[in-house]
Design a protein around this motif. Structure first.
Motif, PDB file in Angstrom:
ATOM      1  N   ASP A 303     -19.659  79.853  15.220  1.00  9.08           N
ATOM      2  CA  ASP A 303     -18.236  79.545  15.312  1.00  9.08           C
ATOM      3  C   ASP A 303     -17.783  78.501  14.300  1.00  9.08           C
ATOM      4  N   ASN A 306     -16.808  79.042   9.268  1.00 10.31           N
ATOM      5  CA  ASN A 306     -15.663  78.906   8.382  1.00 10.31           C
ATOM      6  C   ASN A 306     -15.294  77.455   8.098  1.00 10.31           C
ATOM      7  N   THR A 429     -17.415  91.709  21.659  1.00 17.51           N
ATOM      8  CA  THR A 429     -16.320  91.824  20.697  1.00 17.51           C
ATOM      9  C   THR A 429     -16.826  92.293  19.336  1.00 17.51           C
ATOM     10  N   ARG A 432     -18.059  95.906  19.374  1.00 14.64           N
ATOM     11  CA  ARG A 432     -16.991  96.914  19.402  1.00 14.64           C
ATOM     12  C   ARG A 432     -16.310  97.022  18.048  1.00 14.64           C
ATOM     13  N   GLN A 433     -16.027  95.866  17.431  1.00 19.33           N
ATOM     14  CA  GLN A 433     -15.368  95.913  16.120  1.00 19.33           C
ATOM     15  C   GLN A 433     -16.252  96.630  15.111  1.00 19.33           C
TER      16      GLN A 433
ATOM     17  N   ASN B 237      -9.113  90.591  23.070  1.00 20.94           N
ATOM     18  CA  ASN B 237     -10.554  90.431  22.936  1.00 20.94           C
ATOM     19  C   ASN B 237     -10.947  90.176  21.474  1.00 20.94           C
ATOM     20  N   ASP B 238     -10.325  90.895  20.558  1.00 24.92           N
ATOM     21  CA  ASP B 238     -10.560  90.646  19.127  1.00 24.92           C
ATOM     22  C   ASP B 238     -10.241  89.201  18.779  1.00 24.92           C
ATOM     23  N   LYS B 240     -10.343  86.578  20.398  1.00 29.36           N
ATOM     24  CA  LYS B 240     -11.305  85.582  20.871  1.00 29.36           C
ATOM     25  C   LYS B 240     -12.115  85.018  19.710  1.00 29.36           C
ATOM     26  N   GLN B 241     -12.512  85.895  18.792  1.00 31.11           N
ATOM     27  CA  GLN B 241     -13.299  85.425  17.661  1.00 31.11           C
ATOM     28  C   GLN B 241     -12.458  85.136  16.438  1.00 31.11           C
ATOM     29  N   GLU B 242     -11.338  85.836  16.326  1.00 28.64           N
ATOM     30  CA  GLU B 242     -10.530  85.663  15.126  1.00 28.64           C
ATOM     31  C   GLU B 242      -9.839  84.311  15.078  1.00 28.64           C
ATOM     32  N   THR B 244     -10.808  81.303  15.613  1.00 30.61           N
ATOM     33  CA  THR B 244     -11.470  80.209  14.891  1.00 30.61           C
ATOM     34  C   THR B 244     -11.234  80.317  13.393  1.00 30.61           C
ATOM     35  N   SER B 245     -10.909  81.527  12.931  1.00 29.66           N
ATOM     36  CA  SER B 245     -10.629  81.680  11.511  1.00 29.66           C
ATOM     37  C   SER B 245      -9.135  81.619  11.229  1.00 29.66           C
TER      38      SER B 245
END
Lengths: 587, 285
Positions: A303, A306, A429, A432-433, B237-238, B240-242, B244-245
């Motif tokens: 996490d 970046n 996540t 799935r992506q 849900n996507d 959730k990770q995006e 942080t960017s």
């Protein structure tokens, strides 16, 4: 008791002093490390997880170790004086031990003086690993390999006491410093066992003196020793002053010289006076401690990638603070598997190749691996003999036109007439992506994938029962030998074995069988390389990536190089106190 | 004196109130979008890459793009169809169950009542989300199992309400009148009692709709909901990770779309109750 109390007082005093000095060094080189898991104690035969193994390896040592700098990974002697002599068609291994290797001073020895380590100790330690009463998780390492050891284990499994005096035919102490192993059948990967913590050498006196608390009272031959291990959140190691003369390697891999990794070449190890290991289960506190300079080095948590790396380059702010990055190339490969028992994929190279060509590795790398992983051309990862640097497979690089052409040649122009193809993946996540991206790519040549996201146990189940048509997975190395990867395509290993794609190719099997019985050497490497190419040309799997991450280190941390099998490497690490005094106050 | 029908009057009341009117319009717009998407008239091409990935909202892509360069606006619009269809179909499953069981229990009483009450009390003691998850596990994953799972788990509240109303009504004069002229049970129940308690069903349906929409989002977020189509839950849900960017747009627009429809249904539910519930009549103005 009094002595013990004084000890506490002294340590707390020291702690206060170092706190108030704030960043100033005490002239003592202290290595500060973090570990994310509680340690199960210091018994080598209990070191079944990576983190316990790391701690065990500071105190204990094995007969062999991996060369710290050289890549591909290479076994070199540690407690052994030289690499063992292999004779009798790969059945007999004769180890000669170093002379003058001392155990740590401890009250379990007469006069508390540590005695010399001898071949008997090696025999005793391996018998402990096989002891049916101790139920070590590392038994698989020796199971079915050494002549007579299984019988010995069996014989005492119901007995009240295990007889360590009984001789084992395949484990002979020839003289004080020589031990010989005889195997049941040739097994070239046998030597890797001696570089793993399970087989590290322990003195019988300590095991008998401490009994159940041996776990907390390590007595090894290693470069560092502990005081009483209290299972608190910090473990302190001190340098073992009578450590034998061992030296930092003077040879390395390409680029090590430029990276300053050979500056300590030929110097006596270990370099630091103390190691302080702090247990921090969550990555965020560890990361914050790293940023404050309380931890010398750590891998970038997912996490925070970046925050640390901008466009694949270390953040300027970090650079100013003297932090540098070290690439960490894992020994693994991710892949999308075809089930070769499904008649659609069996012997249908053109369809498989078309799908492999439609898979855009560059896009995947950028979006799922921060753009730094290595697109895989075949099944063997870099840094193992058998991997061919710069090799480009015929069907591995993205080429939409060629893919469409091959699909038409396979009899499915624009994907017409194709049955529904299902793709199983582990649902989270990223998973799935990832699957959505693969679906999109296959859609580009007209193939419609039906995505089925499942839990990890479900995925394992559908793969093991051969129900999955296609699925996504990864494989990590148990030891640095291409055999560990090639066996994924060996037909006798079909599901529920590790060949979950059920690839069945007699030609591959034949080549594989010829290669794996050979001892390590150019001949075997050549065979491995042939298999590497063969596994690319036949597209049994769509290869994904060899995953890469970065370890960040502070400007005062010296000699760090990423090594997949990192047991015991702290002896090579050094702290530059001058640099630390300069850099730490500015963090 | 001209007497307006109950429904005509209700509609008039809703239209008079600006907030209720706005909610009604939101629901109508969402419904029209859902129908158009279902017919394949709009956003059938949602899965196509239209630009660079993670493009922020701009004049080219008003809601930005996602990790595959797909238009987030189209995904949000497609999500409307998923959400509305889940709300509609699951209500179509749960309402008949709730009404029939509730009415039967209330009307017949006795052992029938006890059995039904026991059944729904037991049923409602199982945590809904757990029940949803286990039903989605049993059925093959996909939107159909979401319809069924939600349809089968959301009828209890309605069943209770209908039972209560029917008990209240079954001894009223008009029912006794039907008995007197020889009407049977079915006639009394379906021809006379149910139409008189139907406002409860309408109010409840509008509230249930938004519960279903929220549940679909939760299920899809957990990976148990829709698989192939875009859904607000998957978009969240996507995110959730995006996040942080710094890619906030999928979260923002999916949440906004959901917020609007859930709010609209809540307000509309309240407005319908005010307009239709005879107990509240005459309290206003």
């Amino acid at each position: 008791m009094r002595c013990f109390l004084w000890g506490i007082l002294l340590t707390s005093l020291l702690a206060t002093v170092s706190c108030t000095k704030k960043g100033g060094s005490t002239g003592e080189k202290v290595l500060q490390l973090g570990t994310p898991a509680k340690v199960k104690g210091f018994d080598p035969i209990e070191a079944s997880d990576l983190y316990s193994g790391n701690e065990v390896a500071r105190v204990y040592e094995g007969l062999l170790q991996f060369h710290y700098l050289k890549r591909p990974y290479e076994l070199v002697p540690n407690l052994a004086a030289e690499m063992p002599k292999v004779s009798n068609e790969g059945l007999t291994y004769t180890f000669k031990l170093k002379k003058g290797v001392l155990f740590h001073d401890n009250q379990c020895f007469p006069g508390t003086k540590g005695r010399e380590m001898v071949a008997k100790d090696v025999e005793y330690s391996l018998k402990r690993l096989a002891d049916p009463k101790l139920q070590s998780k590392g038994w698989w390492l020796l199971d079915g390999k050494i002549k007579g050891l299984n019988e010995w284990r069996e014989k005492y499994s119901d007995a009240e006491k295990v007889n360590y005096e009984e001789e084992i035919p395949g484990m002979q102490v020839l003289d004080t410093y020589v031990i010989q192993f005889t195997l049941v059948k040739p097994f070239p990967q046998f030597l890797y066992a001696f570089a793993m913590p399970f087989t590290y050498v322990v003195p019988r006196e300590a095991v008998e003196f401490y009994g159940d608390s041996f776990l907390n009272n390590p007595v090894g031959t290693g470069p560092f020793m502990t005081g009483q291990y209290t299972q608190a959140n910090t473990i302190i190691y001190k340098k073992f002053h009578k450590y034998r003369d061992e030296y930092y390697p003077s040879e390395g891999a390409e680029g090590d010289e430029a990276a300053g990794l050979l500056k300590s070449a030929g110097k006596k190890i270990p370099f630091v006076d103390k190691i302080k290991v702090t247990i921090m289960p969550e990555s965020q506190p560890m990361w914050l401690n790293f940023l404050k300079g309380n931890i010398d080095a750590m891998a970038i948590p997912k996490d925070n990638f970046n925050q640390a790396m901008v466009g694949g380059v270390l953040n300027e702010d970090f650079k100013k603070k003297g932090i540098t990055e070290v690439k960490k190339v894992g020994l693994d490969v991710t892949f999308i598997a075809f089930n070769h028992e499904n008649k659609l994929f069996k012997n249908n190279l053109k369809l498989r190749a078309a799908m492999s060509l439609a898979f855009d590795r560059e896009f995947m790398n950028k979006n799922f691996y921060n753009g730094i992983s290595i697109p895989a051309q075949s099944i063997i990862p870099p840094n193992i003999a058998g991997y061919i640097d710069g090799y480009v497979g015929p069907f591995q690089n993205f080429d939409l036109e060629k893919a469409k052409k091959l699909l038409a040649e396979a009899g499915y122009p624009e994907g017409k007439k194709l049955p529904e193809i299902t793709y199983h993946f582990k649902y989270d996540t990223t998973g799935r992506q990832n699957a959505e991206a693969i679906k999109q790519m296959m859609g580009n040549i007209g193939i419609n994938l039906k995505l089925i996201g499942v839990t990890w146990p479900e995925l394992v189940k559908v793969v093991n029962t051969k129900q999955a048509m296609m699925y996504g997975m990864a494989w990590g190395a148990d030891y640095p030998d291409a055999e560990n990867f090639l066996q994924l395509l060996y037909s006798p290993n079909a599901a529920p074995g590790s060949n979950g794609s059920n690839y069945n190719d007699p030609e591959f099997d034949k080549k594989y069988e010829e290669a794996v019985v050979l001892p390590d050497g150019p001949e075997r490497t050549k065979k491995y390389e042939e298999l590497y190419k063969y596994a690319a040309e036949k597209v049994p799997l769509i290869y994904g990536f060899h995953r890469v991450n970065y370890v960040l280190e502070h400007g005062w941390f010296r000699n760090y190089k990423f090594i997949e099998f990192d047991h015991g490497v702290a002896k090579y690490w050094d702290i530059d106190l001058e640099a630390k005094d300069k850099l730490k106050p500015n963090l | 004196m001209k007497k307006e029908s109950l429904w005509g009057e209700a509609l008039k009341k809703i239209v008079k109130d600006k907030i209720s009117l706005f909610s009604l319009i939101v629901v109508l717009v969402y419904t029209i979008i859902a129908i158009l998407v279902s017919l394949g008239v709009i956003v059938g091409d949602w899965h196509q890459t239209v630009g660079p990935n993670y493009a922020p909202p701009s004049s080219d892509f008003i809601f930005g793009t996602d990790f595959l360069g797909r238009d987030v606006f189209k995904k949000v619009i497609y999500g409307v169809q998923v959400a509305m269809s889940v709300g509609f179909i699951s209500s179509m499953i749960s309402i008949p169950i709730g009404v029939v069981l509730g009415a039967t229990a209330g009307y017949f009483g006795g052992v029938v009542d006890e059995i039904i009450v026991w059944f729904y009390t037991t049923f409602s003691s199982i945590p809904t989300i757990m029940l949803l998850i286990s039903i989605s596990f049993i059925l093959e994953k996909g939107i159909t199992s979401v319809y069924i799972a939600l349809g089968l788990t959301t009828w209890v509240h309605l069943c209770r309400l209908v039972r209560g109303e029917v008990i209240k009504h079954k001894n009223r004069d008009y029912v006794q009148a039907v008995t007197a002229i020889g009407g049977g049970h079915a006639r009394k129940l379906f021809r006379h009692i149910i139409p008189n308690v139907f406002h409860v069903v309408i109010i409840n349906a509008s509230l249930q709709f938004q519960v279903a929409i929220k549940s679909e989002v939760i299920l899809s977020y957990l990976g148990l909901g829709v698989q192939e189509q875009p859904s607000w839950g998957k978009m969240i849900n996507d995110a959730k990770q995006e996040l942080t960017s710094g890619y906030w747009w999928q979260l923002a627009f999916a949440t906004l779309a959901m917020f609007l429809i859930v709010l609209a249904f809540n307000i509309l539910g309240d407005a319908l109750r005010d307009a239709l519930d005879p107990k509240l009549k005459g309290k206003e103005s």
